[in-house]
Design a protein around this motif. Structure first.
Motif, PDB file in Angstrom:
ATOM      1  N   UNK A  25      71.128  48.978  53.265  1.00 56.16           N
ATOM      2  CA  UNK A  25      72.744  49.643  53.380  1.00 56.16           C
ATOM      3  C   UNK A  25      72.931  50.045  52.054  1.00 56.16           C
ATOM      4  N   UNK A  26      72.127  50.267  50.925  1.00 52.17           N
ATOM      5  CA  UNK A  26      72.515  50.297  49.475  1.00 52.17           C
ATOM      6  C   UNK A  26      72.377  51.955  49.398  1.00 52.17           C
ATOM      7  N   UNK A  27      73.048  52.349  48.358  1.00 49.72           N
ATOM      8  CA  UNK A  27      72.858  53.714  48.030  1.00 49.72           C
ATOM      9  C   UNK A  27      71.406  54.102  47.685  1.00 49.72           C
ATOM     10  N   UNK A  28      70.975  55.288  47.553  1.00 47.54           N
ATOM     11  CA  UNK A  28      69.506  55.799  47.109  1.00 47.54           C
ATOM     12  C   UNK A  28      69.382  55.413  45.627  1.00 47.54           C
ATOM     13  N   UNK A  29      68.430  55.021  45.157  1.00 45.82           N
ATOM     14  CA  UNK A  29      67.899  54.634  43.836  1.00 45.82           C
ATOM     15  C   UNK A  29      68.315  55.873  43.131  1.00 45.82           C
ATOM     16  N   UNK A  30      68.607  55.828  41.679  1.00 45.68           N
ATOM     17  CA  UNK A  30      69.071  56.947  40.836  1.00 45.68           C
ATOM     18  C   UNK A  30      67.919  56.790  39.753  1.00 45.68           C
ATOM     19  N   UNK A  31      67.550  57.850  39.193  1.00 45.47           N
ATOM     20  CA  UNK A  31      66.474  57.872  38.115  1.00 45.47           C
ATOM     21  C   UNK A  31      66.985  58.668  36.917  1.00 45.47           C
ATOM     22  N   UNK A  49      67.795  52.829  38.921  1.00 51.16           N
ATOM     23  CA  UNK A  49      69.041  52.114  39.193  1.00 51.16           C
ATOM     24  C   UNK A  49      69.285  51.965  40.749  1.00 51.16           C
ATOM     25  N   UNK A  50      69.026  50.680  41.254  1.00 47.50           N
ATOM     26  CA  UNK A  50      69.029  50.682  42.752  1.00 47.50           C
ATOM     27  C   UNK A  50      69.763  49.422  42.923  1.00 47.50           C
ATOM     28  N   UNK A  51      70.809  49.292  43.784  1.00 48.26           N
ATOM     29  CA  UNK A  51      71.702  48.419  44.146  1.00 48.26           C
ATOM     30  C   UNK A  51      72.237  47.678  42.971  1.00 48.26           C
ATOM     31  N   UNK A 137      68.060  46.065  69.752  1.00 51.02           N
ATOM     32  CA  UNK A 137      67.920  47.552  70.559  1.00 51.02           C
ATOM     33  C   UNK A 137      69.215  47.910  71.243  1.00 51.02           C
ATOM     34  N   UNK A 138      70.137  46.814  71.348  1.00 47.84           N
ATOM     35  CA  UNK A 138      71.171  47.256  72.022  1.00 47.84           C
ATOM     36  C   UNK A 138      72.549  47.220  70.745  1.00 47.84           C
ATOM     37  N   UNK A 139      72.097  47.095  69.432  1.00 47.75           N
ATOM     38  CA  UNK A 139      73.120  46.820  68.560  1.00 47.75           C
ATOM     39  C   UNK A 139      73.766  48.209  68.149  1.00 47.75           C
ATOM     40  N   UNK A 140      74.859  48.147  68.268  1.00 54.71           N
ATOM     41  CA  UNK A 140      76.079  49.390  67.793  1.00 54.71           C
ATOM     42  C   UNK A 140      76.367  49.457  66.431  1.00 54.71           C
ATOM     43  N   UNK A 141      75.948  48.233  65.826  1.00 46.36           N
ATOM     44  CA  UNK A 141      76.380  48.523  64.151  1.00 46.36           C
ATOM     45  C   UNK A 141      75.244  49.206  63.636  1.00 46.36           C
ATOM     46  N   UNK A 142      75.969  49.638  62.321  1.00 44.10           N
ATOM     47  CA  UNK A 142      75.027  50.329  61.487  1.00 44.10           C
ATOM     48  C   UNK A 142      74.510  49.234  60.762  1.00 44.10           C
ATOM     49  N   UNK A 143      73.325  49.445  59.956  1.00 40.88           N
ATOM     50  CA  UNK A 143      72.546  48.307  59.072  1.00 40.88           C
ATOM     51  C   UNK A 143      73.464  47.823  58.109  1.00 40.88           C
ATOM     52  N   UNK A 144      74.192  48.738  57.624  1.00 41.31           N
ATOM     53  CA  UNK A 144      75.416  48.204  56.639  1.00 41.31           C
ATOM     54  C   UNK A 144      76.213  47.424  57.114  1.00 41.31           C
ATOM     55  N   UNK A 145      76.625  47.775  58.084  1.00 40.79           N
ATOM     56  CA  UNK A 145      77.942  46.698  58.877  1.00 40.79           C
ATOM     57  C   UNK A 145      77.279  45.341  59.464  1.00 40.79           C
ATOM     58  N   UNK A 146      75.828  45.665  59.765  1.00 39.93           N
ATOM     59  CA  UNK A 146      75.265  44.395  60.184  1.00 39.93           C
ATOM     60  C   UNK A 146      75.332  43.338  58.918  1.00 39.93           C
ATOM     61  N   UNK A 147      74.719  44.019  57.842  1.00 36.52           N
ATOM     62  CA  UNK A 147      74.531  43.223  56.593  1.00 36.52           C
ATOM     63  C   UNK A 147      75.814  42.766  56.072  1.00 36.52           C
ATOM     64  N   UNK A 148      76.818  43.439  56.345  1.00 37.60           N
ATOM     65  CA  UNK A 148      78.344  42.751  55.981  1.00 37.60           C
ATOM     66  C   UNK A 148      78.568  41.702  56.733  1.00 37.60           C
ATOM     67  N   UNK A 149      78.491  41.714  57.896  1.00 36.82           N
ATOM     68  CA  UNK A 149      78.587  40.610  58.790  1.00 36.82           C
ATOM     69  C   UNK A 149      77.735  39.505  58.812  1.00 36.82           C
TER      70      UNK A 149
END
Length: 173
Positions: A25-31, A49-51, A137-149
């Motif tokens: 759930x991080x932004x793409x790395x910048x170079x 730069x990443x996270x 497989x039934x998760x309705x959360x995005x990866x970012x939402x799951x990480x936050x929870x």
């Protein structure tokens, strides 16, 4: 000097680093890069730069800018793997700063030091609770939402353990 010759860069390290960031759930790395040497034989000092992390190539990478990005990404992935291996090997010398929740549940500005094994155990428990309650497989959360929870539940578990330890006069080393 670079670990790979330009013709040996068969692995897409930049793509793997982008995938690593997306999965968490991080932004793409910048170079960003700085050219060294003449235009007909450039070398590139690359900063990734990443996270919350920043990596700079220890020395300029000869060749194309694209190749320099691949080498920098390879170095970042090696650092990530090294940190993961140290953690899995039981390196508990470091402590993880944790925000101190206030009465209303919002984090305070003063962090506390929490032993790594305590955080690791709390994270495992939180992950088990969340994945059991909603299989992937039934998760309705995005990866970012799951990480936050996951992070919020981990902090709640750590805080609960610390409060109980304080009540029972238990100290951690």
């Amino acid at each position: 000097m670079a670990d790979l010759a330009p013709d040996e860069a068969s692995e897409n390290y930049k793509g793997l680093l982008i995938q690593y960031c997306q999965e968490r759930g991080m932004q793409q790395p910048t170079y960003t890069e700085t050219q060294h040497g003449p235009a007909d034989a450039p070398c590139w000092q690359v900063t990734v730069s990443y996270g919350d992390h920043v990596h700079e190539t220890p020395e300029p990478v000869p060749g194309s800018k694209k190749f320099a990005h691949q080498i920098a990404s390879q170095q970042v992935l090696a650092e990530i793997n090294s940190r993961r291996e140290s953690f899995l090997a039981g390196d508990t010398t470091g402590k993880i700063p944790m925000p101190v929740p206030e009465e209303n549940g919002a984090p305070a500005s003063v962090p506390i030091e929490v032993p790594m094994p305590l955080v690791s155990s709390a994270l495992t428990i939180a992950n088990e609770r969340l994945t059991t309650s909603q299989p992937s497989r039934y998760r309705t959360l995005t990866d970012a939402e799951f990480s936050e929870k996951l992070s919020k539940l981990t902090l709640q578990i750590v805080q609960s353990l610390l409060e109980r330890a304080e009540k029972d006069k238990v100290t951690f080393r």
